[in-house]
Enzyme design. Structure first.
Site, mmCIF file in Angstrom:
data_model
loop_
_atom_site.group_PDB
_atom_site.id
_atom_site.type_symbol
_atom_site.label_atom_id
_atom_site.label_comp_id
_atom_site.label_asym_id
_atom_site.label_seq_id
_atom_site.Cartn_x
_atom_site.Cartn_y
_atom_site.Cartn_z
ATOM 1 N N ASP A 132 0.853 -1.182 0.000
ATOM 2 C CA ASP A 132 0.000 0.000 0.000
ATOM 3 C C ASP A 132 0.889 1.232 0.000
ATOM 4 O O ASP A 132 2.110 1.143 0.200
ATOM 5 C CB ASP A 132 -0.900 0.004 1.237
ATOM 6 N N ALA A 134 1.302 4.664 2.076
ATOM 7 C CA ALA A 134 0.888 5.418 3.262
ATOM 8 C C ALA A 134 0.828 6.907 2.933
ATOM 9 O O ALA A 134 1.597 7.405 2.109
ATOM 10 C CB ALA A 134 1.866 5.173 4.410
ATOM 11 N N LEU A 151 -12.478 9.559 -0.312
ATOM 12 C CA LEU A 151 -12.968 8.221 -0.634
ATOM 13 C C LEU A 151 -13.721 8.253 -1.954
ATOM 14 O O LEU A 151 -14.447 9.200 -2.258
ATOM 15 C CB LEU A 151 -13.884 7.713 0.476
ATOM 16 N N GLU A 160 -9.786 -1.395 3.950
ATOM 17 C CA GLU A 160 -8.357 -1.251 3.668
ATOM 18 C C GLU A 160 -7.520 -1.731 4.850
ATOM 19 O O GLU A 160 -6.597 -2.536 4.695
ATOM 20 C CB GLU A 160 -8.026 0.208 3.349
#
Length: 299
Positions: A132, A134, A151, A160
């Site tokens: 992922d 950050a 979102l 997530e």
């Protein structure tokens, strides 16, 4: 509740078939590793911003993704680059039988375009690896914040975090500017919509003088109350952006405080071991593990 202000604010030897985005000089790399600092470095010639992030994504796939794995796919530009490169390796037959579990709509779309088989996450699903991007990461602990971005569609911070925390191995692919000795800015906090104002006031009181709290809007401008159209997540929750106006002493301790507040459902802080950060800069890659001990490598 106070008036609040929002501030949303390799380790690899490259083969001759390495990416056409890199010059022959950029393909030269070397390693050092330190048991004391838990850092490994890959030093390269000066790279453009797109090149260094691509190298970090490429390193992640080449070094950690193996045939037969179930892989959690994160969000953000670096994750998209890793997904695209993983698709290339699958099409070339260099990796086989990989199943992807997307954490969001964008990663599912990228995986579909790359030809990566998709699966749906459920509690009994074993995830071997997840990567992922950050929003920001604390250097000392590798505690990270996700969820600052807007979102999209059915995106869910809860989903997530669930996928990332379920993975046996977690990799964050980030730029150097996202890797900080001290962290400030916003932490997204999901709260129950009922009595949301009381929950927000309790958080505000706990961090009085250090943070400001705004309810995230679905559209339009933000405000302390979330504007005319406050965001409601797919699970039916509101999101508070708790904005730290000065560096936090410990991101992990802040997360523990948030966990204890009645009405807080989830937040955007992830802290777990083992975790690895692949930090991209124009000077090369820095690979950092938060494990107690790291074996030396001669690569």
């Amino acid at each position: 509740m106070r008036n609040m202000a929002m501030a949303m604010a390799m380790a690899m030897a490259l083969p001759s078939s390495a990416s056409p985005f890199l010059s022959s000089t950029q393909k030269q790399a070397y390693f050092t590793s330190s048991r004391k600092s838990l850092h490994r470095f890959v030093t390269l010639s000066t790279l453009s911003e797109s090149d260094d992030l691509f190298l970090a994504a490429k390193h992640t796939v080449d070094s950690y993704v193996k045939s037969g794995m179930v892989v959690g796919l994160g969000s953000g530009h670096s994750s998209a680059l890793a997904i695209q490169y993983l698709g290339q390796k699958l099409r070339a037959g260099n990796i086989k039988d990989v199943t992807a579990i997307p954490t969001c709509v964008s990663s599912a779309s990228e995986a579909a375009k790359a030809g990566i088989p998709l699966g749906q996450y459920h509690d009994s699903y074993k995830i071997d690896l997840a990567f992922d991007e950050a929003d920001i990461m604390e250097e000392e602990t590798l505690a990270a914040i996700v969820g600052r971005r807007k979102l999209q569609g059915d995106d869910s911070i809860i989903k997530e975090k669930t996928i990332l925390e379920a993975a046996d191995q977690l990799i964050f692919i980030i730029k150097e500017k996202q890797f900080k000795g001290s962290v400030e800015g916003s932490i997204p906090v999901l709260i129950k919509s009922v009595n949301w104002l009381e929950i927000a006031e309790e958080i505000d009181d706990l961090f009085l003088g250090d943070a400001e709290v705004w309810r995230r809007p679905a559209i339009g401008y933000a405000g302390p109350l979330g504007g005319d159209f406050p965001l409601v997540t797919k699970e039916g929750h509101n999101i508070l952006d708790v904005i730290f106006t000065s560096p936090m002493e410990s991101l992990v301790e802040v997360a523990k405080i948030l966990d204890q507040i009645d009405g807080v459902v989830e937040h955007g802080v992830i802290f777990r071991k083992p975790c690895t950060a692949i930090v991209a800069s124009e000077n090369g890659l820095q690979i950092v593990d938060n494990t107690v001990q790291m074996e030396s490598s001669n690569l």
